[in-house]
Scaffold this active site. Structure first.
Site, PDB file in Angstrom:
ATOM      1  N   HIS A 188      16.848  74.595  14.927  1.00 19.08           N
ATOM      2  CA  HIS A 188      18.278  74.504  15.198  1.00 19.08           C
ATOM      3  C   HIS A 188      18.676  75.243  16.251  1.00 19.08           C
ATOM      4  O   HIS A 188      19.665  75.531  16.560  1.00 19.08           O
ATOM      5  CB  HIS A 188      18.236  74.700  13.963  1.00 19.08           C
ATOM      6  CG  HIS A 188      19.622  75.100  12.964  1.00 19.08           C
ATOM      7  ND1 HIS A 188      20.309  74.473  13.572  1.00 19.08           N
ATOM      8  CD2 HIS A 188      20.358  76.019  13.002  1.00 19.08           C
ATOM      9  CE1 HIS A 188      22.005  74.473  13.356  1.00 19.08           C
ATOM     10  NE2 HIS A 188      21.994  76.087  13.046  1.00 19.08           N
ATOM     11  N   GLU A 427      18.852  52.338  49.171  1.00 15.78           N
ATOM     12  CA  GLU A 427      17.439  53.193  48.872  1.00 15.78           C
ATOM     13  C   GLU A 427      16.909  52.397  49.562  1.00 15.78           C
ATOM     14  O   GLU A 427      15.190  52.927  49.432  1.00 15.78           O
ATOM     15  CB  GLU A 427      17.588  53.173  47.428  1.00 15.78           C
ATOM     16  CG  GLU A 427      16.880  51.867  46.879  1.00 15.78           C
ATOM     17  CD  GLU A 427      16.896  52.221  44.710  1.00 15.78           C
ATOM     18  OE1 GLU A 427      16.700  52.928  44.512  1.00 15.78           O
ATOM     19  OE2 GLU A 427      16.969  51.321  44.782  1.00 15.78           O
ATOM     20  N   ASP A 451      14.398  57.107  46.746  1.00 17.32           N
ATOM     21  CA  ASP A 451      14.075  56.371  47.667  1.00 17.32           C
ATOM     22  C   ASP A 451      14.196  55.839  49.203  1.00 17.32           C
ATOM     23  O   ASP A 451      13.352  55.817  49.632  1.00 17.32           O
ATOM     24  CB  ASP A 451      13.777  54.778  46.686  1.00 17.32           C
ATOM     25  CG  ASP A 451      13.632  54.314  45.101  1.00 17.32           C
ATOM     26  OD1 ASP A 451      12.408  55.360  45.404  1.00 17.32           O
ATOM     27  OD2 ASP A 451      13.297  54.581  44.261  1.00 17.32           O
ATOM     28  N   CYS A 498      23.740  58.883  44.545  1.00 20.45           N
ATOM     29  CA  CYS A 498      23.065  59.357  43.257  1.00 20.45           C
ATOM     30  C   CYS A 498      21.763  59.706  43.223  1.00 20.45           C
ATOM     31  O   CYS A 498      21.534  59.470  42.234  1.00 20.45           O
ATOM     32  CB  CYS A 498      23.817  57.662  42.200  1.00 20.45           C
ATOM     33  SG  CYS A 498      22.476  56.699  42.813  1.00 20.45           S
TER      34      CYS A 498
HETATM   35  C1  PEP Z   1      17.281  56.969  43.645  1.00 23.87           C
HETATM   36  O1  PEP Z   1      16.344  56.337  44.374  1.00 23.87           O
HETATM   37  O2  PEP Z   1      17.602  58.062  44.986  1.00 23.87           O
HETATM   38  C2  PEP Z   1      17.568  56.793  42.882  1.00 23.87           C
HETATM   39  C3  PEP Z   1      19.372  57.666  42.200  1.00 23.87           C
HETATM   40  O3  PEP Z   1      16.955  56.297  41.845  1.00 23.87           O
HETATM   41  P1  PEP Z   1      15.548  57.094  41.621  1.00 23.87           P
HETATM   42  O4  PEP Z   1      15.423  58.185  41.381  1.00 23.87           O
HETATM   43  O5  PEP Z   1      15.702  56.772  39.502  1.00 23.87           O
HETATM   44  O6  PEP Z   1      14.410  56.406  41.781  1.00 23.87           O
HETATM   45 MG    MG Z   2      15.776  54.898  43.278  1.00 24.44          MG
END
Ligand code: PEP
Ligand code: MG
Length: 540
Positions: A188, A427, A451, A498
């Site tokens: 907590h 990717e 990737d 991302c």
């Molecule tokens: C990436 O490859 O940039 C990605 C966002 O996916 P992960 O890191 O989950 O492979």
């Molecule tokens: Mg990836």
């Protein structure tokens, strides 16, 4: 100078006197009472005061630490309405002609022992609660404040561990940091420290004689310095000033737009691994979820998660995000993320192996279960889907056929679903090269730079030996991103990033100049990236 090491719970620096928190012990003395009915009335009044305190604590906890932590005070209040508990107190006062304190202490002990002896773990845990609540009534009867006041000066609070009723009562403006001997990273106190955003350490073995001495907490390193020397004090004073300034700036940015000086707005979303991360997303004011790594639902289990389990997780996230976009990436298992029950063969080169969409296309029953769960959840919010590790237009066409089958099945069963945007992760170098054609097939691209860097530079992301070669700023990587954005737009798709690079603020301006529409970063990076966006002037 004394240096005490524990385990970090929350980073940051605190400088101030240390105070050892001591639990308030009520000493109950037995005395005879002549007027037992007056004593019963005295108990009733104390019980009502305690109930009011508990209601106030519940409301305070609800605001400060949320529903789950607040519920305990409701449970405490209910003990004071339990007819068995109350009858026992009245009975002891009346039959033994003793003071209410003794009657409450005896009843509390009896109940606690009875609960502790039960088989049920939940009931066992209630044993501490009945003692806690009985103690509260005794404090009221004895006129003890028990208000958690800590004196005027803010302190670094040291304790064995703190019960919820103790932490909630503390005057938070007087607590610079928590350091406890016990507790876990999920205790907590730890949760409270994170909620308050103050440095905290657990597992610190401190002696009682340091009470009142000057101290410094380095939350990130899990260190407590007592009687710091001049050099340490200077170092941490400077570090604290920098952190405070950064915090202030970032807090100022909450609720502000992700807009450049010349008025270009982009979406700033967060990456999550499960329902548990949503609180942090909201806390950091992200505009949506740009990457929900759904494979974590699979990795947590010993067998394939059912459609129902997945549906519940996706629905919860969609509802918690209340209409903001939630992009669910379909299963990206294989390579570094393995689950035994998939029975994947050992591969010499898993990064280039049987993973992600390849598994889904070869085992459509797994894929369809996930798609059904996502489409069903889409009825409850603003869900989009994206597919990982795409290398060809044919794959996307095949995915669309499977999606059409799933929708057909849902239609036939009269199961509602929402409008779901479809996108792919870019990717692989193949996806970059084919981006113009791919854009015509989908609503959006999300560039997975982790990737993409690995495949473009031929540097296995799991292999530390090639780390120095995996330059994420390599022109080949940046040019691939630029090409993807340009071709995406040409084909009518919006384009986001991302991968980790999206949070690299030294590249924010570059990405904006390339025309990126969205960045999705880990929740804790949202406000720094917003700050970077707001400093850019694309007109210059
Ligand atoms: C990436 O490859 O940039 C990605 C966002 O996916 P992960 O890191 O989950 O492979
Ligand atoms: Mg990836």
């Amino acid at each position: 100078m004394l240096e005490i090491t524990g385990k970090s719970v929350f980073g940051g620096v605190a400088i101030g006197p240390v105070k050892i928190y001591r639990k308030q012990e009520n000493v109950v003395k037995r005395s005879k009472v002549d007027d037992v009915e007056a004593e019963v009335t005295r108990f009733d009044a104390a019980k009502d005061t305690a109930k009011q305190q508990l209601s106030a604590l519940h409301d305070k906890a609800l605001k400060e630490v949320g529903e789950t932590n607040a519920a305990i005070f409701e449970a405490h209040r209910m003990f004071l309405e339990d007819p068995g508990y109350l009858d026992s107190v009245y009975n002891i006062i009346r039959t033994q002609s003793v003071n209410a304190e003794v009657a409450v202490a005896t009843t509390g002990d009896n109940y606690a022992e009875m609960l502790a002896a039960m088989d049920d773990d939940y009931m066992k845990a209630r044993s501490a609660d009945v003692r806690d609540v009985s103690n509260r009534v005794i404090s009221v009867l004895q006129g003890n404040a028990g208000d958690g006041s800590l004196g005027d000066e803010p302190v670094i609070l040291l304790a064995d561990d703190l019960a919820p009723s103790e932490t909630v009562q503390l005057d938070k403006s007087k607590v610079l940091s928590f350091v406890t001997r016990h507790g876990s990273t999920n205790s907590h106190t730890a949760i409270l420290a994170r909620t308050m955003g103050i440095p905290a350490i657990i597992g610190a073995d401190f002696a009682e004689d340091i009470d009142g001495k000057p101290g410094i907490v380095d939350g990130a390193l899990g260190k407590l310095f007592i009687d710091p020397d001049e050099e340490t004090l200077q170092k941490y004073t400077k570090q604290k000033a920098e952190l405070d300034e950064k915090k202030r700036l970032l807090q100022e940015l909450k609720g502000k737009e992700n807009v450049t000086k010349d008025g270009r707005k982009i979406n700033l979303y967060a990456n999550i691994g499960g329902v548990g991360d949503v609180a942090e997303v909201l806390e950091n004011d992200a505009g949506g979820i740009g990457l929900f790594r759904s494979e974590f639902l699979y990795l947590k289990k010993d067998d394939y998660p059912t459609e129902e389990e997945q549906f519940e997780a996706y629905r919860k996230v969609a509802q918690m995000m209340a209409g903001k976009k939630v992009i669910i990436r379909t299963l990206d298992i294989g390579a570094d993320k393995q689950a035994d029950y998939f029975h994947l063969d050992h591969e010499d080169n898993p990064a280039m192996g049987f993973r992600a969409i390849r598994i889904c296309l070869k085992r459509p029953e797994i894929f369809k279960t996930q798609l059904r769960a996502i489409f069903r959840a889409s009825y409850y919010g603003n869900i989009a889907i994206m597919y990982p590790m795409i290398i060809s237009v044919d794959e996307v066409k095949r995915i669309k056929e499977i999606v059409a089958e799933v929708k057909g099945e849902l239609d036939a069963a009269n199961i509602p679903y929402g409008d779901v945007e479809q996108g792919i992760m870019v990717e692989t170098p193949a996806a970059v090269i084919m981006s113009e054609e791919l854009a015509q097939e989908v609503d959006f691209f999300s560039i997975g730079t982790n990737d993409l860097t690995q495949y473009t530079l031929a540097c296995d992301r799991q292999n530390a030996a090639v780390e120095d070669f995996a330059d994420t700023h390599h022109p080949a990587v940046l040019r691939s991103i630029e090409t993807t954005i340009k071709n995406g737009h040409k084909g009518g798709a919006w384009v986001g990033i991302c991968g980790e690079l999206g949070a690299d603020t030294s590249l924010t301006e570059t990405f904006l100049r390339m025309g990126v529409d969205e960045l999705s970063v880990s929740p804790s990076r949202i406000l720094s990236v917003r700050d970077a966006i707001r400093k850019v002037d694309l007109s210059k």
